[in-house]
Write an enzyme that holds these catalytic residues in place. Structure first.
Site, PDB file in Angstrom:
ATOM      1  N   ARG A   6       0.841  -1.203   0.000  1.00  0.00           N
ATOM      2  CA  ARG A   6       0.000   0.000   0.000  1.00  0.00           C
ATOM      3  C   ARG A   6       0.873   1.249   0.000  1.00  0.00           C
ATOM      4  NH1 ARG A   6      -3.680  -1.039   5.098  1.00  0.00           N
ATOM      5  NH2 ARG A   6      -4.425   1.075   4.595  1.00  0.00           N
TER       6      ARG A   6
ATOM      7  N   CYS B 172      -0.772   5.778   9.507  1.00  0.00           N
ATOM      8  CA  CYS B 172      -1.205   4.469   9.005  1.00  0.00           C
ATOM      9  C   CYS B 172      -2.370   4.702   8.048  1.00  0.00           C
ATOM     10  CB  CYS B 172      -1.588   3.532  10.158  1.00  0.00           C
ATOM     11  SG  CYS B 172      -2.953   4.126  11.178  1.00  0.00           S
TER      12      CYS B 172
END
Length: 309
Positions: free
Chosen positions: A189, A266
């Site tokens: 990601r 995050c």
């Protein structure tokens, strides 16, 4: 507020000893699942939990966000009201937080308490699975009504939270002025190779940031029956090795010595707190958390996004 800080982590045996005299202790289940997970944290809490515990809804104990993001840091009034009306916590209560993953969402709850100055707070390392695996019982059924206490609205430590504007500004800085940004998402990601779990959201990363997936601070454990896995924190030396690998030994030393401040991020501000707690275990105190994290950053059309292989 308690004058002495509690240990950041405690073991099941530590908690069991404290529960021999449970007065003044509040145990909180802060389990949280990704929105696309077919599980309900509150229902699982009702079916299996540590004795005397209450459920802390991290989405429910949050202030509204302009982009509709969940589990953002509450304001001081919201935090104080939740402590008193929902959890029966007062300023001098000893707070122990756990989750049913082992270590996943409980550090986010600890971050919230510590950011508001409630330093008499800890995470149960290994959470509910380790508690049961080490022979301590869980309970179910109806809950005891928490006793209401007094909790005046505390002051949030502004240095613990970073905004979108601060992140954009930081990404344009160089040298000593730049705060090192650690991204706790999976590497795919971060690089942009893998898709985000939130539909329509671009993957990639904030310019200048470093990839440090949160699970690199954790050890995967198997229970004695062999039918369940859970996580616990690595030792400080192993956490330091993971930090060295992510940013290099020189920058890691600057972080540990306090010469270089660091920010954790995050997907939505949840597992950034795993990195925050891991750094705290190394003695690092200059740690901020980008509250809205990648979701808030990537949702804004003007954000610069880097992708790499």
């Amino acid at each position: 507020m308690a004058s002495q800080a509690a240990p950041l982590l405690i073991t099941p045996s530590d908690l069991a000893d404290k529960l021999k005299s449970p007065a003044g202790i509040s145990i909180l289940d802060a389990t949280w699942f990704m929105p696309n997970a077919p599980r309900n944290a509150r229902e699982e809490f009702m079916n299996s939990r540590i004795h005397h515990s209450q459920f802390l809804d991290l989405d429910g104990v949050a202030s509204p966000h302009e982009l509709g993001l969940k589990h953002m840091m509450p304001n001081s009034q919201t935090f104080a009201k939740a402590c008193v009306e929902k959890l029966g916590i007062s300023r001098d209560t000893r707070v122990v937080i756990y989750d049913s993953h082992g270590v996943f969402s409980s550090p986010r709850a600890l971050f919230m308490f510590r950011a508001f100055g409630h330093i008499n707070s800890s995470v149960l390392d290994g959470g509910l699975p380790r508690w049961v695996d080490e022979g301590y019982s869980a309970t179910s059924g109806s809950l005891a009504t928490p006793k209401f206490g007094q909790y005046d609205a505390p002051q949030l430590d502004a240095d613990t939270i970073r905004s979108y504007e601060q992140m954009v500004s930081n990404s344009q800085l160089e040298g000593d002025a730049y705060e090192i940004l650690l991204d706790a998402r999976a590497k795919g990601r971060f690089t942009g190779i893998d898709a985000e779990p939130r539909p329509g959201l671009s993957s990639g990363h904030i310019p200048g940031s470093y990839s440090l997936p949160f699970n690199l601070f954790l050890r995967r454990q198997s229970n004695k029956k062999g039918d369940l896995e859970y996580t616990t924190f690595l030792s400080p030396s192993e956490i330091r090795e993971a930090l060295n690998t992510a940013v290099g030994t020189t920058k890691a030393q600057d972080i540990v010595d306090g010469r270089k401040p660091v920010i954790t991020s995050c997907g939505s501000g949840m597992t950034a707190a795993v990195l925050w707690l891991g750094l705290q275990l190394l003695g690092v105190r200059k740690v901020g958390l980008y509250d809205e994290s990648w979701t808030g950053y990537a949702m804004r059309s003007g954000s610069k996004i880097e992708k790499s292989t």
